[in-house]
Structures are given as C-alpha cells and as structure tokens.
Write a protein that holds these residues in place. Structure first.
Motif, PDB file in Angstrom:
ATOM      1  N   ALA A 189      -1.064   2.307   7.993  1.00  0.00           N
ATOM      2  CA  ALA A 189      -2.062   1.748   8.904  1.00  0.00           C
ATOM      3  C   ALA A 189      -3.198   1.086   8.134  1.00  0.00           C
ATOM      4  O   ALA A 189      -3.669  -0.006   8.488  1.00  0.00           O
ATOM      5  N   SER A 190      -3.641   1.727   7.069  1.00  0.00           N
ATOM      6  CA  SER A 190      -4.710   1.168   6.247  1.00  0.00           C
ATOM      7  C   SER A 190      -4.248  -0.090   5.523  1.00  0.00           C
ATOM      8  O   SER A 190      -5.010  -1.052   5.373  1.00  0.00           O
ATOM      9  N   ALA A 243      -4.676  -2.866  -4.396  1.00  0.00           N
ATOM     10  CA  ALA A 243      -6.088  -2.973  -4.785  1.00  0.00           C
ATOM     11  C   ALA A 243      -6.967  -2.131  -3.867  1.00  0.00           C
ATOM     12  O   ALA A 243      -7.838  -1.376  -4.320  1.00  0.00           O
ATOM     13  N   CYS A 244      -6.752  -2.249  -2.565  1.00  0.00           N
ATOM     14  CA  CYS A 244      -7.551  -1.473  -1.623  1.00  0.00           C
ATOM     15  C   CYS A 244      -7.190   0.005  -1.677  1.00  0.00           C
ATOM     16  O   CYS A 244      -8.065   0.876  -1.527  1.00  0.00           O
ATOM     17  N   TYR A 245      -5.920   0.305  -1.903  1.00  0.00           N
ATOM     18  CA  TYR A 245      -5.523   1.712  -2.017  1.00  0.00           C
ATOM     19  C   TYR A 245      -6.258   2.393  -3.161  1.00  0.00           C
ATOM     20  O   TYR A 245      -6.813   3.497  -3.003  1.00  0.00           O
ATOM     21  N   TRP A 292       0.850  -1.197   0.000  1.00  0.00           N
ATOM     22  CA  TRP A 292       0.000   0.000   0.000  1.00  0.00           C
ATOM     23  C   TRP A 292       0.888   1.251   0.000  1.00  0.00           C
ATOM     24  O   TRP A 292       0.658   2.188  -0.778  1.00  0.00           O
ATOM     25  N   ALA A 293       1.895   1.270   0.884  1.00  0.00           N
ATOM     26  CA  ALA A 293       2.787   2.427   0.956  1.00  0.00           C
ATOM     27  C   ALA A 293       3.498   2.663  -0.373  1.00  0.00           C
ATOM     28  O   ALA A 293       3.659   3.811  -0.812  1.00  0.00           O
ATOM     29  N   ALA A 294       3.912   1.579  -1.028  1.00  0.00           N
ATOM     30  CA  ALA A 294       4.597   1.717  -2.314  1.00  0.00           C
ATOM     31  C   ALA A 294       3.654   2.277  -3.374  1.00  0.00           C
ATOM     32  O   ALA A 294       4.034   3.177  -4.157  1.00  0.00           O
ATOM     33  N   ALA A 295       2.421   1.759  -3.420  1.00  0.00           N
ATOM     34  CA  ALA A 295       1.452   2.261  -4.397  1.00  0.00           C
ATOM     35  C   ALA A 295       1.147   3.730  -4.140  1.00  0.00           C
ATOM     36  O   ALA A 295       1.055   4.543  -5.080  1.00  0.00           O
ATOM     37  N   GLU A 296       1.009   4.104  -2.881  1.00  0.00           N
ATOM     38  CA  GLU A 296       0.733   5.493  -2.517  1.00  0.00           C
ATOM     39  C   GLU A 296       1.922   6.389  -2.864  1.00  0.00           C
ATOM     40  O   GLU A 296       1.750   7.514  -3.350  1.00  0.00           O
ATOM     41  N   GLY A 329       3.045  10.495  -4.407  1.00  0.00           N
ATOM     42  CA  GLY A 329       4.307  11.206  -4.228  1.00  0.00           C
ATOM     43  C   GLY A 329       4.929  11.052  -2.863  1.00  0.00           C
ATOM     44  O   GLY A 329       6.111  11.316  -2.689  1.00  0.00           O
ATOM     45  N   LYS A 330       4.132  10.615  -1.878  1.00  0.00           N
ATOM     46  CA  LYS A 330       4.640  10.414  -0.520  1.00  0.00           C
ATOM     47  C   LYS A 330       3.928   9.222   0.109  1.00  0.00           C
ATOM     48  O   LYS A 330       2.719   9.066  -0.047  1.00  0.00           O
ATOM     49  N   PRO A 331       4.663   8.389   0.850  1.00  0.00           N
ATOM     50  CA  PRO A 331       3.993   7.363   1.651  1.00  0.00           C
ATOM     51  C   PRO A 331       3.523   7.998   2.957  1.00  0.00           C
ATOM     52  O   PRO A 331       4.234   8.812   3.552  1.00  0.00           O
ATOM     53  N   THR A 332       2.318   7.657   3.399  1.00  0.00           N
ATOM     54  CA  THR A 332       1.766   8.293   4.596  1.00  0.00           C
ATOM     55  C   THR A 332       1.589   7.290   5.722  1.00  0.00           C
ATOM     56  O   THR A 332       1.480   6.078   5.496  1.00  0.00           O
TER      57      THR A 332
END
Length: 443
Positions: free
Chosen positions: A295-296, A327-329, A278-282, A287-290
């Motif tokens: 957590a999500s 997928a969820c992101y 998720w962090a990688a996709a975000e 542009g930034k992992p949050t």
C-alpha cells in the motif's frame, strides 16, 4: 480559548458578508470557445481529486492506534471545510491571481470576484474559469491533509485548525504561484511540475518534517507497541488514492486529450512498479513482503510520477517506479530511525522523499515528444533542466520547512500545540472530540 474561536468565527463571517456585498457572481454564459467534453472531464477529475482526501483519511486512519482514528478522520474532513472556504475567500487569488513580484498572486480575485463561467486563456482556454478554480481547490485540500500523517496522535485540535489556515495561506498559496501561476518565478525559470511534485508533495512532506520536529516525539515511542490498528482501512484508502490520482494527474492536462491519456497511463504504470519494487526491497531487507508495504509503495509511486506525469513516457515511468519504491522504503525503515524524528505515518518519508525524487527525475526523463509545451531533459540532450529542477526542489524544501516551523512556533504562542501527556495516553478521540470509534473490543 472560547474567545479565540468566537473571534475567528466572526472574522470569517464578516469577510464572507463583505465579499458577498462587493462581488456579485458572474452568471453570464461563457463564450463559444468552451468545450463541453473538456469541461465534463475536468469536473469529473476534480471530483476524483476530492475523493482522495476521504481516501487519505482511511489510509492514515488505519495506521494509527485505535484511540486516535477519529482524530485523523476529523482532521481530514475539517481540512476539506477550512480550505474550501479559504480558497474561495483568498486562496485562489493568492495562487493564480495577477502576479505580484513573481512570488504571489494579487487580491483581484478575492471571493472569486471576476472568476466566472467563461474561460481564462492564461490557464485553461476551453473550460470555465470556475472549473479550473474548483479543480485546483482540490489540490490545496489534499496537500494540507497530507501533513496530518507526520503530526498524528499528539496535536491539539484548536492549534491544528489555526495551523491549517495559516499554512495554506502562507505556504501553499505562494508556492503554487511560484510554480503554476503566470509570472511565478519558478515557472519563469522553466521548472516543470505537471501535477504537484513540488507544490503538493515536497511542501507537505517538509511541512510534516517540521511539524514532527517542533512537536516532538509521541509519548512512550519505543516503549510501547505502536502498530496500525486496522490495515484493511489502510488498503481501502490506498485504493481510493490510486483511483483518485488519475484525476490528479490526467486532469492536469486540463483537457480531454492525448496528453491526459498519456498522464493516465504513466500514473498507473509507476504506481504498479513502485508497489512491486517496495515489496521486493522489504522482502529482501525484512524477510517478508507486507500488505502495508505494498500500500505504501503504491502511494510512493503515485507521488514520484506526479511532477513527471505530463512529460515522460511509459518506459520512464517504470524506471521512476523502480527507484521510488526502494528509496521511500529505506527512508521510512532506516533513515527515520537513524535521524530520530517521529514522522508518525511517514508523510515526509513518502511525500517529501518521493516528491523530491520525482521532481529531479523529471529533469532526466522529460521529453517534448510527450509534451511539446514542456522541455527535453538530460537524456534528450538538455542537462540544464536537471539543474533547474534541483533549484526548484531546494527552494521548495527551504521555504516549506522554514515557514512551517515559524507558523508552528507562532501558533504555540496562541494555544499549546500538543495535548498534555495524560490526554495523549488516553487518546485524542476522547480527549479532543469526546467520541470513541469502537464501542466494543477490536482484536
């Protein structure tokens, strides 16, 4: 409204007195087939699953605006009370009682009559029937609580209470019987759901979607900033959910054995992988992992592995996590906006989408080498299991969505579902509960 609340209270009291009169508790010691190690393990796992609902309250509570945090906490804790009582009175019997038409359990175990300290060979032969019932009760509680994320910040509390009671009785209980109850039609079909991909996550996710559509969007959505008011709350909640999920999945082995250890391992692996994916996709997309994204992602991985936890190995859990995170992101970052529904805290985007994905991938990766009581999936020469899993997913989606929408419409005939716009703008903490979370300004 006072009359409705008084009538509901009197009905519950009268039902409790009736059951107490006709159902003496079963105090006799259980037979020698009980295993103290298994019993201890399941009671601990039940306690872990119980902790997940307060964890969810923090997870969701941190994501709402400060004027609504107490309303989320209140909803989660009231669910713990409502569903606990409903479970003892009728819920357990409807879920696991003797089968009626392959769709629901009978009323033989109303008030836990006939459910005692001895084992039940159909469900768990080495632990007290009470322990099995208590463990399953915690699943019913967390499932109803998950729905609150989709309908947050706008539902009238009186309507919420009535909705929870009706939804648990009419949606969760029959669906649990379909999948887990002896004689349930999806169980007979051969559908695999180790710990609740369909029963817990698809049902709550689709109920949340129905709720979001029926209730409508929050006031001023898109016109004012609606960002999480306390991300540390959310992160602590995610940690408690991850911790409690070991009881959720490993406990579903219903014994302290190798299968429980395997479920524990794949649960952690998938959660960790999905947090990273998720962090990688975000990172790539945004542009930034949050912190909220990680957590999500943890929760998305936990959701996706839930139906598969007792049927797949560590390698498959990595692959499921790699798919579940992105997928969820994209479900919460793109699909929600494109389709225009207001799933406030992404209950559908994470639980509905993640549960669907996990249930179908169970049909791909399941192996009898992990669990001889399961079935081989597509990768082990049995493509039919994928079709069975898809059928179970579609049936769960249709039932949960349609019946939830009907329940909400019916509740609205009794009491309005939504608070008035002016009360929504003030916040549910004050208008529904007469309290404020913070007595001072929070940056």
């Amino acid at each position: 409204m006072t009359g409705i609340r008084r009538g509901l209270s009197m009905a519950l009291v009268n039902m409790g007195l009736l059951i107490a009169a006709v159902s003496p508790p079963a105090w006799a010691a259980g037979p020698s087939s009980l295993d103290s190690g298994d019993t201890s393990f399941i009671l601990i796992c039940a306690s872990l699953v119980f902790l997940m609902t307060p964890g969810l309250a923090l997870f969701y509570g941190g994501m709402v605006r400060r004027k609504n945090v107490l309303s989320i906490l209140m909803q989660c804790f009231v669910i713990m009370g409502l569903v606990s009582v409903q479970w003892v009175l009728v819920g357990y019997s409807l879920c696991f009682g003797p089968d009626i038409g392959h769709v629901v359990g009978g009323l033989d175990w109303v008030g836990l009559r006939g459910v005692g300290t001895g084992p039940n060979a159909d469900y768990a032969a080495s632990i007290p029937h009470y322990a099995f019932s208590a463990f399953q009760m915690m699943f019913a509680i967390i499932t109803a609580a998950l729905i609150t994320g989709a309908i947050a910040e706008r539902m009238r509390f009186s309507a919420f209470v009535l909705f929870v009671l009706l939804w648990t009785t009419l949606v969760y209980d029959p669906l649990a019987h379909w999948v887990w109850g002896v004689g349930g039609w999806l169980r007979n079909l051969g559908a695999l759901d180790f710990a609740g991909g369909t029963v817990v996550h698809i049902s709550s996710g689709l109920a949340g979607l129905a709720g979001a559509l029926v209730l409508g969007k929050r006031a001023n959505l898109g016109k004012e900033t609606m960002i999480p008011h306390n991300l540390p709350f959310t992160v602590i909640g995610a940690g408690l959910l991850w911790f409690g999920w070991f009881g959720f999945n490993a406990g579903s082995a219903l014994a302290a054995n190798g299968l429980a250890a395997s479920a524990f391992m794949v649960t952690n692996t998938c959660a960790a992988t999905a947090a990273l994916s998720w962090a990688a996709a975000e990172w790539v997309h945004h542009g930034k992992p949050t912190v909220l994204g990680v957590a999500s992602g943890i929760v998305a991985g936990l959701v996706a592995i839930t139906p598969a936890a007792g049927f797949v190995g560590p390698g498959a859990s990595v692959l499921i996590g790699l798919v579940a995170g992105p997928a969820c992101y994209f479900a919460v970052s793109k699909a929600k906006a494109a389709l225009g529904y207001d799933d406030a805290l992404d209950a559908f985007g994470v639980h509905g989408v993640g549960g669907t994905l996990g249930a179908i991938l169970t049909g791909v990766f399941a192996s009898t080498a992990v669990n001889p009581a399961g079935a081989n999936g597509l990768l082990y020469g049995n493509p039919r299991l994928v079709l069975i899993q898809i059928a179970a997913v579609l049936a769960s989606i249709a039932y949960a969505f349609v019946v939830t929408a009907i329940i909400l419409k019916a509740v609205n005939l009794v009491t309005p579902l939504r608070v008035p716009k002016e009360e929504e703008e003030v916040g549910l903490d004050v208008t529904q509960h007469g309290e404020e979370a913070y007595g001072y300004d929070v940056a």
